[in-house]
Design a protein around this motif. Structure first.
Motif, PDB file in Angstrom:
ATOM      1  N   GLY A  16       0.828  -1.324  -0.126  1.00 41.20           N
ATOM      2  CA  GLY A  16      -0.081  -0.047  -0.181  1.00 41.20           C
ATOM      3  C   GLY A  16       0.927   1.097  -0.316  1.00 41.20           C
TER       4      GLY A  16
ATOM      5  N   SER B 146       1.304   2.512   5.096  1.00 44.83           N
ATOM      6  CA  SER B 146       0.703   1.141   5.077  1.00 44.83           C
ATOM      7  C   SER B 146       1.767   0.103   4.476  1.00 44.83           C
ATOM      8  CB  SER B 146      -0.578   1.271   4.019  1.00 44.83           C
ATOM      9  OG  SER B 146      -1.330   2.343   4.691  1.00 44.83           O
ATOM     10  N   THR B 147       2.822   0.099   5.234  1.00 38.49           N
ATOM     11  CA  THR B 147       3.758  -0.961   4.386  1.00 38.49           C
ATOM     12  C   THR B 147       4.037  -2.139   5.126  1.00 38.49           C
ATOM     13  OG1 THR B 147       5.656   0.253   5.244  1.00 38.49           O
ATOM     14  CG2 THR B 147       4.976   0.963   2.972  1.00 38.49           C
TER      15      THR B 147
ATOM     16  N   ALA C 276      -3.271  -3.979   3.300  1.00 38.21           N
ATOM     17  CA  ALA C 276      -3.195  -2.892   3.415  1.00 38.21           C
ATOM     18  C   ALA C 276      -3.038  -1.961   1.924  1.00 38.21           C
ATOM     19  CB  ALA C 276      -1.946  -2.328   4.501  1.00 38.21           C
TER      20      ALA C 276
ATOM     21  N   ASP D 272      -8.006  -6.026   1.803  1.00 40.83           N
ATOM     22  CA  ASP D 272      -8.698  -4.889   1.186  1.00 40.83           C
ATOM     23  C   ASP D 272      -9.162  -5.286  -0.211  1.00 40.83           C
ATOM     24  OD1 ASP D 272      -8.254  -2.989   3.335  1.00 40.83           O
ATOM     25  OD2 ASP D 272      -6.516  -1.996   2.382  1.00 40.83           O
TER      26      ASP D 272
END
Length: 274
Positions: A34, A38-39, A102, A128
């Motif tokens: 992401g 958001s890693t 993410a 997601d």
């Protein structure tokens, strides 16, 4: 009653390297990250994929995430993309790709799933990348084939297959696999793994210590790492789910997701017949 997930059914199918093995022969795994904030999920999945035996793992990310990821990755490679076509080009050499952890609940993520579906890579669809198709599951299913794996917890499952859980977890997973045309891993204390055609097992060694943030990202990485080594998708999912839980049992109280990848070698060693 469906059979229990027994290592005896897949242990002999685990992909051990031979004397002439090299990293490309052991499989190439891609992990889609992401944005800059958001890693972590992608890093957990990537490390798990390496630990379970994939010879080469590459995280692919939006440009803003690259400066965050670059100082944190060592054996894992890194590349960035700005659109779905660039992502597909990066994924083309990969044997398997993970998308969802993410990744972001955006139309860009939906486009990325569709682009990956046009490559030859086996896909692991998680988090997601499941939730964003809640009102249009058919769009997701159109991107899938029998080599792909969906890894929902019950909330994500209900979004894709509303009302199906009223039939019970096992029957729901079997029907979901038929509808989606892919392997389904319905996560929980007794995870159910189902494949198109009706194959279904229940995992019997679940661990409460896995109820911690990020453990699902590690599981996605383990499944992806086995897929990258060309293990059959149903068998890979069964093996990864069992090994994931066994790793948690080995650690016990205090487990966090970051602990899990370093536990995988001991689990593999216990299964190795060489």
């Amino acid at each position: 009653m469906n059979p229990i997930n027994d290592p005896m059914t897949w242990q002999s199918l685990l992909p051990w390297p031979g004397a002439e093995a090299h990293k490309h022969a052991r499989g190439r795994l891609g992990v889609v990250a992401g944005g800059a904030l958001s890693t972590g999920a992608a890093r957990l999945a990537a490390r798990a994929g390496l630990r379970v035996g994939a010879g080469l793992v590459k995280v692919v990310c939006p440009p803003d995430a690259a400066p965050v990821l670059a100082p944190t990755l060592e054996a894992v490679m890194l590349a960035s993309f700005t659109n779905a076509d660039q992502l597909a080009a990066l994924a083309q050499p990969m044997d398997a790709v993970i998308i969802g952890p993410a990744a972001g609940l955006t139309e860009a993520t939906a486009a990325h799933v569709a682009a990956l579906g046009r490559t030859g890579a086996a896909l692991v669809i998680d988090a997601d990348a499941l939730t964003l198709f809640r009102d249009r599951p058919g769009h997701l299913f159109a991107c899938l084939d029998r080599d792909d794996v969906l890894t929902p917890h019950e909330g994500e499952f209900e979004r894709l297959f509303p009302g199906l859980l009223t039939k019970g977890r096992e029957a729901a997973a079997v029907e979901a696999a038929e509808r989606g045309g892919a392997v389904v891993v319905l996560k929980g204390s007794a995870t159910v793994i189902a494949a198109p055609g009706g194959r279904c097992v229940i995992n019997g060694n679940g661990s409460p210590w896995l109820a911690t943030a990020g453990s699902g990202d590690v599981l996605a990485g383990m499944i992806g790492g086995l897929l990258a080594q060309h293990m059959d998708s149903f068998d890979a999912a069964c093996a990864a789910v069992w090994m994931h839980a066994d790793a948690a049992h080995r650690f016990g109280p205090g487990l966090i997701a970051e602990d899990l990848p370093s536990l995988i070698p001991a689990v593999l060693a216990s299964l190795y017949r060489g």
